[in-house]
Design a protein around this motif. Structure first.
Motif, mmCIF file in Angstrom:
data_model
loop_
_atom_site.group_PDB
_atom_site.id
_atom_site.type_symbol
_atom_site.label_atom_id
_atom_site.label_comp_id
_atom_site.label_asym_id
_atom_site.label_seq_id
_atom_site.Cartn_x
_atom_site.Cartn_y
_atom_site.Cartn_z
ATOM 1 N N TYR A 70 -2.561 -6.104 -103.524
ATOM 2 C CA TYR A 70 -3.132 -5.010 -102.730
ATOM 3 C C TYR A 70 -4.607 -4.829 -103.068
ATOM 4 O O TYR A 70 -5.012 -4.812 -104.231
ATOM 5 C CB TYR A 70 -2.382 -3.706 -103.005
ATOM 6 N N SER A 78 -2.026 -7.791 -94.896
ATOM 7 C CA SER A 78 -1.298 -8.475 -95.965
ATOM 8 C C SER A 78 -1.689 -9.948 -96.097
ATOM 9 O O SER A 78 -1.777 -10.470 -97.214
ATOM 10 C CB SER A 78 0.211 -8.357 -95.721
ATOM 11 N N TYR A 208 3.851 -11.872 -92.000
ATOM 12 C CA TYR A 208 4.061 -11.097 -93.216
ATOM 13 C C TYR A 208 4.074 -12.057 -94.399
ATOM 14 O O TYR A 208 4.049 -13.278 -94.220
ATOM 15 C CB TYR A 208 5.347 -10.267 -93.150
ATOM 16 N N THR A 233 8.501 -8.573 -100.522
ATOM 17 C CA THR A 233 8.055 -8.863 -99.162
ATOM 18 C C THR A 233 7.222 -7.735 -98.575
ATOM 19 O O THR A 233 7.369 -6.566 -98.958
ATOM 20 C CB THR A 233 9.252 -9.136 -98.240
ATOM 21 N N THR A 234 6.334 -8.098 -97.649
ATOM 22 C CA THR A 234 5.554 -7.095 -96.903
ATOM 23 C C THR A 234 6.106 -6.915 -95.491
ATOM 24 O O THR A 234 5.422 -6.377 -94.623
ATOM 25 C CB THR A 234 4.066 -7.503 -96.816
ATOM 26 N N HIS A 239 5.110 -1.243 -94.695
ATOM 27 C CA HIS A 239 3.873 -2.019 -94.630
ATOM 28 C C HIS A 239 3.409 -2.178 -93.182
ATOM 29 O O HIS A 239 4.220 -2.238 -92.263
ATOM 30 C CB HIS A 239 4.070 -3.424 -95.214
ATOM 31 N N GLN A 241 1.758 -4.806 -90.520
ATOM 32 C CA GLN A 241 1.790 -6.251 -90.389
ATOM 33 C C GLN A 241 0.601 -6.752 -89.581
ATOM 34 O O GLN A 241 0.016 -6.015 -88.781
ATOM 35 C CB GLN A 241 3.096 -6.723 -89.728
#
Length: 287
Positions: A70, A78, A208, A233-234, A239, A241
């Motif tokens: 991040y 991401s 992602y 995972t994002t 999150h 995308q």
């Protein structure tokens, strides 16, 4: 990064440097270290990673790099966050801040893609005006469309869980960022293709990132060369995308699905890319 430093020290690391790019978490981190006692030998540096030299680091070069990819300036992007961390690790190895054989947490970033029918996105980020790029009053939208109608070459960050869309393909890998080896591995011919499993209008691609971190065998979701990895995972609703339009919409019927429609992706990075971006993707729907 402060949390990573505390965890590393508690796990037995003898030399820990916490690199803080912003001042927001500094008071909390300093207070926490004071409360538990700095018997761990934690060093705090407030600076951007690209500005740090070996003279800043206590002791020898680092053997382990632990980071949350991040990055405040890239929040919601991401894919770009994963690439930014890759470039930082590569730069720090080149400058001798971390060992050439150091390992990273996370170890791998798998860039995933899903072909979608996304009517709202396609209309909002499409051409302005009619087929001749003009509307009532004969306004010429050519200059606007020259830049605004190219969302097949760059991305948009959206909270896609708040939009209505339909996934038309299985998720598939388009590339892997290997942080330990500092290498980008474009997926092989079979892996970088996704099977279209539902009929619809192929209008865009949602990206992602799946991060692989070393883990115990019990918690592992992946294994390679005897090393076990767990996935972060994002792709979840918490999150945003990254979304990209396909250059042209392809209509897929139920008959096409039965025959086996595939989406192929060619991923390019660094010197292979023209322009200001450090990556590009070319997608093709094949019936």
């Amino acid at each position: 990064m402060g949390m990573c430093a505390l965890i590393a020290a508690a796990a037995g690391a003898t030399r820990v440097t916490s690199l803080e790019s912003s001042s927001g978490g500094m008071p909390t981190l300093a207070a926490t270290i004071s409360q538990v006692g700095n018997n761990f030998g934690i060093q705090i540096i407030q600076a951007q990673a690209e500005h740090v030299t070996k003279s800043y680091i206590l002791g020898e070069i680092a053997d382990i790099v632990a980071a949350e990819p991040y990055y405040e300036m890239l929040e919601g992007w991401s894919l770009q966050e994963a690439l930014n961390y890759f470039h930082l690790v590569r730069s720090m190895k080149q400058r001798g801040l971390i060992s050439p054989t150091s390992i990273s947490v996370p170890s791998v970033a798998i860039l995933m893609a899903v072909v979608v029918e996304f009517e709202d996105f396609s209309n909002a980020y499409g051409q302005v005006g009619d087929s001749e790029e003009k509307v009532i009053g004969c306004f010429d939208h050519t200059p606007v469309n020259f830049f605004g109608n190219r969302y097949h070459t760059y991305d948009v960050s959206l909270p896609v869980s708040e939009y209505k869309y339909k996934a038309l393909s299985d998720p598939f890998c388009v590339a892997k960022l290997l942080y330990d080896e500092v290498k980008i591995e474009a997926a092989d011919e079979r892996a970088r293709s996704g099977k279209i499993i539902r009929p619809g209008n192929c209008q865009g691609v949602i990206f992602y990132v799946d991060y692989l971190c070393r883990a115990s065998k019990e918690k592992a979701t992946h294994q390679k060369d005897g090393v076990h990895y767990a996935t972060i995972t994002t792709s979840s609703a918490s999150h945003r995308q990254v979304v990209r339009k396909l250059q042209s919409c392809t209509v897929v019927t139920e008959t096409d699905v039965q025959k086996g429609v595939m989406c192929f992706c060619k991923a390019s990075f660094d010197d292979e890319v023209d322009g200001i971006e450090d990556h590009s993707f070319a997608f093709k729907i094949v019936k």
